[in-house]
Design an enzyme around this catalytic site. Structure first.
Site, short mmCIF file in Angstrom:
data_model
loop_
_atom_site.label_atom_id
_atom_site.label_comp_id
_atom_site.label_asym_id
_atom_site.label_seq_id
_atom_site.Cartn_x
_atom_site.Cartn_y
_atom_site.Cartn_z
N GLU A 109 38.62 105.23 119.02
CA GLU A 109 39.08 105.44 117.77
C GLU A 109 39.54 106.74 117.70
O GLU A 109 39.50 107.60 118.24
CB GLU A 109 38.06 105.41 116.43
CG GLU A 109 37.47 104.15 116.27
CD GLU A 109 36.53 104.40 115.09
OE1 GLU A 109 35.61 103.32 114.81
OE2 GLU A 109 36.15 105.33 114.52
N ARG B 77 21.11 96.42 107.01
CA ARG B 77 19.63 96.56 106.71
C ARG B 77 19.45 97.37 105.65
O ARG B 77 20.53 98.13 105.14
CB ARG B 77 19.25 97.20 108.06
CG ARG B 77 20.04 98.32 108.36
CD ARG B 77 19.31 99.08 109.50
NE ARG B 77 20.06 100.10 110.19
CZ ARG B 77 20.30 101.24 109.88
NH1 ARG B 77 19.81 101.86 108.80
NH2 ARG B 77 21.17 101.87 110.33
#
Ligand code: ADP
Ligand code: ADP
Ligand code: MG
Length: 472
Positions: free
Chosen positions: A199, A291
């Site tokens: 990236e 999560r």
């Protein structure tokens, strides 16, 4: 509503989940490695079962945990964070055995756990992503080509990475050449996958993430954002809700982006969409964590929503208790991760016996921890042993209150990040509310605090002086 939940975790998060169960009239079941026999989560749950002598393997054994859940009559399983929380096989095994997994479906966990797949899904939803790879890198040549295209510096990342590991910044082609094999090897070792991607390095990056909740009846909401820019080596150290760096318009914008991201993948239960904000205040999707997050309490503090209870309700098939309009935010909350580490010694783990623990308290102060006087922190696990969460109506007030609480709390016998947190808190840059993820790196002087020595240290020093004087 679920009636009995196996908590497939340890430490403060297992305690946190047991507390939610207790308030909901749900029986909680703890599991523990022998090294954790005296751990607090074992005492806080209604029942506890040994996983045997292996220190870590038991907490990572899908079949053993699910078998235990079935054998003990559980109808739900909460994975916490870390360990198996982002392992789709646990969610699948639960589904097969008729246990409700308290989290999203295996398919979503798998898809979002693959960072390049997640990038593709987000791009398809029209969500801005950091410029870089479309899929995984085929080799170094492709990496060099792509880096030249997006421009240095770049971030080389493990596709299955997490916990701040398997990430390296490369400032030029030489650095990329040097790091390429290294990240692959780190990724293979830590995550069992050699896939990597690249990236563009976002300039002056601020880590802004949005908490979302989604039920199985089509309702998806966000609970505003957290600012996790205070990090060390890509690991969060201090988290703040809401971000003091955002305007209301920006807040609304990323809240909507996060809800869109969750809807795009039919997200269920609690999750977090992480973004980076650059120097020009553009937002880029970074990853989604499928999560419960370490820093969820700051969101609870500003919204009043108990996220763990909401997770359990959602897994029970119930509708969200709140519409987006009903989610109000109030004040500011800061979480300090209390790690058993010595900041003065390159944050080396400092495990051992806690000779004394003095709790803090008072208005707006919460501690989620797994420590007590006499507890011996085992060396096999994460060094985070407690979290201090402070809330107040105004930014200035939360700073004052946090200073008071950090001075108030006492953890002796081991080194912790508490004195370091005080230094960060007192720095003008932190107090201004404007900082980016380079803060820790740019302030090496913050470890130069003086430590009040414990009696044991003093005794040792007297002994040494005496020995020198007497010529022993
Ligand atoms: P959060 O985003 O909730 O703050 P962290 O990145 O701090 O989460 O991770 C929480 C815990 O889970 C840490 O102990 C970290 O080491 C562990 N962890 C997170 N992701 C992974 C992963 N993919 N594999 C192994 N451990 C992980
Ligand atoms: P993990 O899964 O380990 O949490 P992330 O992809 O969320 O990994 O990245 C962890 C941290 O690394 C971020 O919070 C941020 O500080 C930094 N980071 C990641 N990607 C970039 C990027 N493209 N530019 C700048 N910093 C980044
Ligand atoms: Mg992350």
């Amino acid at each position: 509503m679920l009636k009995k939940i196996l908590i497939a975790n340890r430490g403060e998060i297992a305690v946190r989940i047991a507390r939610a169960c207790a308030e909901m009239g749900i029986t909680s079941v703890a599991v523990y490695a022998e090294a954790d026999r005296y751990a607090l989560h074992v005492k806080k749950a209604d029942e506890a079962y040994s996983l045997g002598p292996d220190t870590v393997a038991g907490y990572l054994n899908v079949h053993r945990l699910v078998n235990l859940a079935v054998a003990t009559g559980c109808d739900g399983l909460h994975p916490g964070y870390g360990f198996l929380s982002e392992n789709p096989e646990l969610a699948e095994a639960c589904a097969r055995r008729g246990i409700r997994f308290i989290g999203p479906d295996a398919e979503v966990i798998r898809r979002m756990g693959d960072k390049t797949e997640a990038r593709k899904a987000m791009q398809a939803a029209g969500i801005p992503i950091t410029p870089g790879s479309v899929g995984n890198l085929a080799g170094l040549d492709e990496a060099l080509e792509l880096a030249a295209e997006v421009g240095y510096p770049v971030m080389l990342k493990a596709t299955s990475g997490g916990g701040g590991r398997g990430i390296r910044r490369c400032d030029d082609a030489d650095a990329l050449r040097r790091n390429y094999e290294r990240v692959i090897s780190e990724a293979s070792k830590a995550f069992g996958s050699a896939e990597v991607f690249l990236e563009k390095y976002i300039a002056s990056p601020r880590h802004i993430e949005v908490q979302i909740l989604a039920d199985n009846q089509g309702n998806t909401i966000h609970l505003f954002e957290r600012d996790c820019s205070i990090q060390r080596r890509h690991q969060k150290l201090i988290e703040i809700a809401p971000s003091p760096q955002l305007s209301d318009a920006q807040r609304e914008y990323i809240g909507e982006l996060a809800v869109r991201a969750a809807r795009q993948v039919n997200y269920l239960n609690a999750g977090t969409v992480e973004f980076l904000m650059d120097a020009d205040e553009n937002f880029y999707f970074m990853e989604m964590n499928t999560r419960l997050q370490v820093e969820h309490p700051v969101t609870e503090a500003i919204t009043g929503v108990d996220i763990v209870k909401e997770q359990i309700r959602i897994a029970s098939g119930l509708k969200l208790r709140y519409t987006q309009d009903e989610i109000q935010r109030r004040g500011f909350a800061i979480e300090f991760r209390i790690n058993a580490e010595d900041p003065k010694n390159d944050f080396l783990p400092s495990f051992g016996r806690i000779s004394r623990y003095f709790a803090t308290g008072g208005p707006g102060v919460r501690t989620d921890g797994a420590i007590y006087t006499g507890y011996e922190i085992p060396p096999y696990y994460d060094s985070m042993c407690a979290k201090l969460i402070v809330w107040a109506l105004e930014w200035d007030e939360v700073l004052d209150r946090a200073e008071r609480a950090l001075q108030d709390i006492g953890v002796y016998g081991i080194r912790t990040t508490i004195p370091y947190h005080l230094e960060i808190l007192r720095s003008a840059e932190f107090q201004s509310g404007k900082f980016n993820t380079s803060f820790v790196e740019h302030h090496p002087e913050l470890v130069n605090y003086s430590v009040k020595r414990s009696n044991r240290d003093v005794a040792a020093a007297i002994g040494a002086a005496l020995a020198a004087h007497m010529g022993w």
